[in-house]
Design an enzyme around this catalytic site. Structure first.
Site, PDB file in Angstrom:
ATOM      1  N   HIS A   3       0.847  -0.766   0.324  1.00  0.00           N
ATOM      2  CA  HIS A   3      -0.112  -0.307  -0.061  1.00  0.00           C
ATOM      3  C   HIS A   3       0.524   1.311  -0.122  1.00  0.00           C
ATOM      4  O   HIS A   3       0.680   1.654   1.101  1.00  0.00           O
ATOM      5  CB  HIS A   3      -0.725   0.279   1.653  1.00  0.00           C
ATOM      6  CG  HIS A   3      -1.670   1.412   1.305  1.00  0.00           C
ATOM      7  ND1 HIS A   3      -3.087   1.404   1.813  1.00  0.00           N
ATOM      8  CD2 HIS A   3      -1.715   2.442   1.006  1.00  0.00           C
ATOM      9  CE1 HIS A   3      -3.367   1.840   1.733  1.00  0.00           C
ATOM     10  NE2 HIS A   3      -2.951   3.063   0.910  1.00  0.00           N
ATOM     11  N   HIS A  21       1.355   4.512  -2.021  1.00  0.00           N
ATOM     12  CA  HIS A  21       1.384   5.481  -3.670  1.00  0.00           C
ATOM     13  C   HIS A  21       2.357   6.414  -3.862  1.00  0.00           C
ATOM     14  O   HIS A  21       3.207   7.485  -3.282  1.00  0.00           O
ATOM     15  CB  HIS A  21       0.117   6.960  -3.326  1.00  0.00           C
ATOM     16  CG  HIS A  21      -1.102   6.196  -2.636  1.00  0.00           C
ATOM     17  ND1 HIS A  21      -2.432   6.181  -3.593  1.00  0.00           N
ATOM     18  CD2 HIS A  21      -1.155   5.267  -1.589  1.00  0.00           C
ATOM     19  CE1 HIS A  21      -3.390   5.698  -2.678  1.00  0.00           C
ATOM     20  NE2 HIS A  21      -2.680   5.361  -1.613  1.00  0.00           N
ATOM     21  N   HIS A  55      -9.464   0.708  -2.139  1.00  0.00           N
ATOM     22  CA  HIS A  55      -8.939   1.632  -0.819  1.00  0.00           C
ATOM     23  C   HIS A  55     -10.779   1.255   0.122  1.00  0.00           C
ATOM     24  O   HIS A  55     -11.639   1.881  -1.147  1.00  0.00           O
ATOM     25  CB  HIS A  55      -9.537   2.915  -0.472  1.00  0.00           C
ATOM     26  CG  HIS A  55      -7.602   3.172  -0.395  1.00  0.00           C
ATOM     27  ND1 HIS A  55      -6.626   2.986  -1.823  1.00  0.00           N
ATOM     28  CD2 HIS A  55      -6.692   4.132   0.620  1.00  0.00           C
ATOM     29  CE1 HIS A  55      -5.622   3.115  -1.851  1.00  0.00           C
ATOM     30  NE2 HIS A  55      -5.670   4.002  -1.214  1.00  0.00           N
ATOM     31  N   GLU A  95     -11.330   3.294   5.152  1.00  0.00           N
ATOM     32  CA  GLU A  95      -9.909   4.107   6.054  1.00  0.00           C
ATOM     33  C   GLU A  95     -11.346   5.159   6.728  1.00  0.00           C
ATOM     34  O   GLU A  95     -10.796   5.636   7.924  1.00  0.00           O
ATOM     35  CB  GLU A  95     -10.050   4.837   5.290  1.00  0.00           C
ATOM     36  CG  GLU A  95      -8.552   6.052   5.409  1.00  0.00           C
ATOM     37  CD  GLU A  95      -7.473   6.735   4.754  1.00  0.00           C
ATOM     38  OE1 GLU A  95      -8.573   6.402   3.407  1.00  0.00           O
ATOM     39  OE2 GLU A  95      -6.801   7.107   4.712  1.00  0.00           O
ATOM     40  N   ASP A 100       1.781   3.814   3.115  1.00  0.00           N
ATOM     41  CA  ASP A 100       1.142   4.968   2.149  1.00  0.00           C
ATOM     42  C   ASP A 100       1.253   5.826   1.179  1.00  0.00           C
ATOM     43  O   ASP A 100       2.012   5.849   0.190  1.00  0.00           O
ATOM     44  CB  ASP A 100       0.089   4.888   2.871  1.00  0.00           C
ATOM     45  CG  ASP A 100      -1.581   5.889   2.886  1.00  0.00           C
ATOM     46  OD1 ASP A 100      -1.517   5.163   1.500  1.00  0.00           O
ATOM     47  OD2 ASP A 100      -2.395   6.267   3.377  1.00  0.00           O
ATOM     48  N   ASP A 101       1.736   7.413   1.745  1.00  0.00           N
ATOM     49  CA  ASP A 101       2.615   8.524   1.676  1.00  0.00           C
ATOM     50  C   ASP A 101       3.577   8.960   2.240  1.00  0.00           C
ATOM     51  O   ASP A 101       3.689  10.241   3.127  1.00  0.00           O
ATOM     52  CB  ASP A 101       1.271   9.133   1.544  1.00  0.00           C
ATOM     53  CG  ASP A 101      -0.059   8.722   0.346  1.00  0.00           C
ATOM     54  OD1 ASP A 101      -0.021   8.675  -0.593  1.00  0.00           O
ATOM     55  OD2 ASP A 101      -0.997   8.430   1.017  1.00  0.00           O
TER      56      ASP A 101
HETATM   57  N1  HPA Z   1      -6.311   7.537   1.178  1.00  0.00           N
HETATM   58  C1  HPA Z   1      -6.796   7.209  -0.101  1.00  0.00           C
HETATM   59  N2  HPA Z   1      -6.714   8.423  -1.214  1.00  0.00           N
HETATM   60  C2  HPA Z   1      -5.136   7.809  -0.853  1.00  0.00           C
HETATM   61  C3  HPA Z   1      -4.557   8.291   0.201  1.00  0.00           C
HETATM   62  C4  HPA Z   1      -5.467   7.496   0.831  1.00  0.00           C
HETATM   63  O1  HPA Z   1      -4.635   7.408   1.999  1.00  0.00           O
HETATM   64  N3  HPA Z   1      -3.202   8.085  -0.088  1.00  0.00           N
HETATM   65  C5  HPA Z   1      -3.423   9.001  -1.954  1.00  0.00           C
HETATM   66  N4  HPA Z   1      -4.510   8.446  -2.090  1.00  0.00           N
HETATM   67 ZN    ZN Z   2      -3.937   4.939   0.109  1.00  0.00          ZN
END
Ligand code: HPA
Ligand code: ZN
Length: 330
Positions: A9, A11, A189, A192, A270-271
């Site tokens: 996971h 991006h 996703h 969340e 994630d990021d």
């Molecule tokens: N959630 C949803 N979209 C996203 C995320 C995330 O954590 N990071 C980049 N796009």
């Molecule tokens: Zn994500």
């Protein structure tokens, strides 16, 4: 030596560090609205997912050329390798680039220049997952899949990301059906910020094999039982959850309860440029703040390989898992 792991996971646009953003802006003759990297870093205080996404989409406008995407991916792969990543399944958001006039081929082939050489250069096997932006229309997702057709030999699967609440999985039934017909793997996703029902819908309507985040499954006991029974992997991102205020503090993260419930959890970043750490940093943080045992950490690493799309290469999966079993913590 760090614990061997897969990252599932991630991006790629979320690995854009401030230093690289300014370097790419200069290379492309663009001016960013922040004076310097320090001022930009001050903007990394988020209220929720949307406040992060606003900055994420703004900063990625520095990505213009194949070289930019190649440099971005190589920077991530180098950092991931240093944190024990052996295999990475990498999300990208083509609609965010197409909307700015950057062609699908520029994005995919640029990323591929790094990914195709990743085993040789970084010791990391890779897969690419094209994500649809759920706050864009279903028609836009279909057009995006169409634009990706000349590049499908580079793409393993499709996913669904961006603003979750108000954009249930069912909106993307048709494009996920089309992706499945093309032989693409499916993830999304869900859970969340959105409710547990979105997780169920992603499984039943989109046919996803893995759920990204999935944190809010814990509000629905029957759903947890189902995820355990069907061995559906969840790609958790603990530092992301803290930064986007999905959980109050890391000590409140439900990861230990999720593992105790028998869920197939994985830990991911994630990021990482925005949320304070790469995947190894996420492992270190949960180990410390949640008091995870070495067995639990090994389970998370093993799960990452079990949950990965390595079906075409079971020998490799077995080799990675053997590395995890043989790992000794120093
Ligand atoms: N959630 C949803 N979209 C996203 C995320 C995330 O954590 N990071 C980049 N796009
Ligand atoms: Zn994500």
């Amino acid at each position: 030596m760090p614990l061997p792991k897969a990252e599932l996971h991630l991006h790629i646009e979320g690995t854009l560090e401030p230093e690289l953003a300014f370097a790419l802006a200069a290379r492309n003759g663009l001016t960013l609205p922040w004076a310097d990297t320090e001022e930009l870093r001050h903007a990394y205080r988020f209220e929720d997912l949307q406040s992060f996404l606003n900055l994420y989409y703004e900063l990625m406008t520095v990505l213009r050329t194949e070289q930019d995407f190649e440099d971005l991916a190589n920077a991530y792969l180098a950092r991931a390798a240093a944190q024990g990543v052996r295999h990475a399944e990498i999300f990208f958001d083509p609609q965010a680039h197409l909307a700015r006039g950057v062609a699908m081929g520029t994005v995919v082939e640029g990323l591929w220049r790094a990914l195709g050489a990743s085993e040789a250069n970084h010791g990391i096997s890779t897969a690419l997952i094209l994500c649809f932006l759920r706050d864009e229309s279903a028609a836009s997702a279909l057009a995006t899949l169409d634009a990706a057709k000349p590049h499908l030999d580079r793409i393993t699967g499709v996913g669904l990301d961006s603003a979750e609440v108000g954009h249930p999985p069912v909106k993307f039934r048709e494009v996920f059906e089309a992706a499945a017909a093309l032989g693409l793997r499916r993830v999304a996703h869900a859970g969340e910020e959105g409710p547990p029902e979105y997780i169920t819908e992603a499984l039943d309507v989109l046919g996803v094999e893995r759920v990204d985040h999935g944190l809010r499954c814990m509000e629905d006991g029957a759903l947890v039982e189902r995820l355990v029974r069907e061995r559906i992997p969840l790609t958790l991102c603990p530092l992301s959850n803290v930064r986007l205020r999905t959980v109050d503090t890391l000590a409140d993260h439900p990861l230990p309860a999720m593992l105790d419930a028998g869920l197939l959890c994985t830990v991911n970043s994630d990021d990482p440029a925005y949320f304070g750490g790469y995947v190894g940093d996420n492992f270190d943080a949960v180990a410390e703040r949640l008091g995870l045992t070495e067995d639990r950490l090994r389970e998370l690493a093993r799960n990452s390989f079990l949950a990965s799309f390595l079906e075409h290469d079971e020998e490799r999966r077995a080799r990675y898992i053997a590395e995890v079993e043989a790992y000794t913590f120093s």
